[in-house]
Enzyme design. Structure first.
Site, mmCIF file in Angstrom:
data_model
loop_
_atom_site.group_PDB
_atom_site.id
_atom_site.type_symbol
_atom_site.label_atom_id
_atom_site.label_comp_id
_atom_site.label_asym_id
_atom_site.label_seq_id
_atom_site.Cartn_x
_atom_site.Cartn_y
_atom_site.Cartn_z
ATOM 1 N N GLY A 77 0.814 -1.205 0.000
ATOM 2 C CA GLY A 77 0.000 0.000 0.000
ATOM 3 C C GLY A 77 0.847 1.254 0.000
ATOM 4 N N THR B 10 1.313 -8.288 -15.526
ATOM 5 C CA THR B 10 2.698 -7.844 -15.671
ATOM 6 C C THR B 10 3.607 -9.061 -15.798
ATOM 7 O OG1 THR B 10 2.986 -7.698 -13.266
ATOM 8 C CG2 THR B 10 2.276 -5.704 -14.417
ATOM 9 N N LEU B 11 4.595 -8.951 -16.691
ATOM 10 C CA LEU B 11 5.428 -10.089 -17.067
ATOM 11 C C LEU B 11 6.909 -9.829 -16.808
ATOM 12 C CD1 LEU B 11 3.652 -10.742 -20.493
ATOM 13 C CD2 LEU B 11 3.191 -11.900 -18.323
ATOM 14 N N ASP C 167 4.691 -2.495 -7.651
ATOM 15 C CA ASP C 167 3.963 -1.389 -7.027
ATOM 16 C C ASP C 167 4.266 -0.070 -7.721
ATOM 17 O OD1 ASP C 167 2.841 -3.112 -5.123
ATOM 18 O OD2 ASP C 167 4.609 -2.942 -3.842
#
EC number: 2.7.1.15
Length: 297
Positions: free
Chosen positions: A41, A212-213, A245
């Protein structure tokens, strides 16, 4: 200016740097240790703030030295912490091993984050003012569901990072606008190893998803649209902690600014590429001017 609200975790990252991560039962000697503010977060909040948004953090820290440092780190990056609660319990911690290839293994101890199991007074009113709400799964699921439903009730875009991966209740998925798993999380959620198949399967539950890779870039899917693959910049990774993030925080800003989806994905990839070239999680996150320069190059 874009307003992003983040409902999620704050952790102090306790990071050990090693040549090679230990196998089970093995002891290795590390070369460096750092304490770095993090938590998915807080990471996303700092990433979005550095990317140019007004950001408010909802969550909890402990009444300890780590809690003071975590609040200070958020505020130093321009994140509003008025709704970040201080709880009489230890702050959350993440115990991280980073190897020479930039890979990492992480154990999270929730601490104060475990008390964030509902929306407190003022939380929903704040969410209602946002352009987007960012959610992850390092706080109790009840609060994540409540936050998503509050956002949906007020017409606020909800972006969920399903990490740590776990089964997601239908009431949460029904309130999510964009799901952003990495390829491993997408496989856990769908049981499908192929990224395109997994991404497509996610559309049974949410209207859009970005898988996402890592160095291979990202894959965007949406109901009624063709899949869109966007490559990642080629860089030498030093530490991938917090890269996902960074990506989500930057993507949220780009989408709130109404950039076309391909441009938004490339902009987020530029931010993530910058972050993996630096050590740490929040400490590695780039500022808007750096992202713009990386995007343009």
């Amino acid at each position: 200016m874009t307003h992003i609200v983040v409902l999620g975790s704050t952790n102090m990252n306790l990071v050990a740097y090693v040549d090679k991560a230990p196998e089970r039962g093995e002891t290795v000697t590390g070369r460096e240790f750092r304490t770095i503010p993090g938590g998915k977060g807080a990471n996303q909040a700092i990433a979005a703030a550095r990317a140019g948004a007004i950001v408010t953090m909802i969550g909890a820290v402990g009444n300890d030295a780590y809690g003071t440092q975590l609040r200070s780190a958020l505020e130093h990056s321009g994140v509003d912490t008025d709704l970040l609660r201080t709880i009489d319990t230890p702050s959350g911690t993440a115990h991280i091993v980073v190897d020479d290839e930039g890979g990492n293994a992480i154990v999270v101890i929730p601490g104060a984050n475990g008390t964030v199991d509902h929306l407190a007074p003022g939380d929903e009113a704040l969410i209602a003012t946002a352009d987007a709400l960012l959610l992850q799964l390092e706080i109790p699921l009840a609060a994540v569901v409540a936050g998503a439903q509050a956002a949906r009730a007020h017409g606020v875009r909800t972006i969920l990072t399903p990490a740590p991966a776990q089964p997601l209740p239908s009431e949460l998925l029904a309130a999510v606008d964009l799901l952003v798993p990495n390829e491993h999380e997408a496989t856990t959620l769908t049981g499908l190893a192929d990224p395109i198949a997994a991404a497509t399967a996610l559309l049974d539950s949410v209207p859009a998803a970005v898988v996402t890779l890592g160095p291979a870039g990202s894959l965007y899917v949406a109901r009624g649209a063709e899949p869109l693959a966007v490559p990642a910049p080629e860089v030498t990774a030093v530490d991938s902690t917090g890269a996902g993030d960074t990506y989500v925080g930057a993507l949220a800003v780009a989408l709130a600014e109404e950039r076309p989806i391909r441009e938004a994905l490339k902009w987020a990839a530029a931010a993530a590429a910058l972050s993996v070239q630096r050590a740490g999680a929040s400490a590695s996150m780039p500022y808007r001017s750096e992202i713009e320069a990386g995007y343009a190059s």
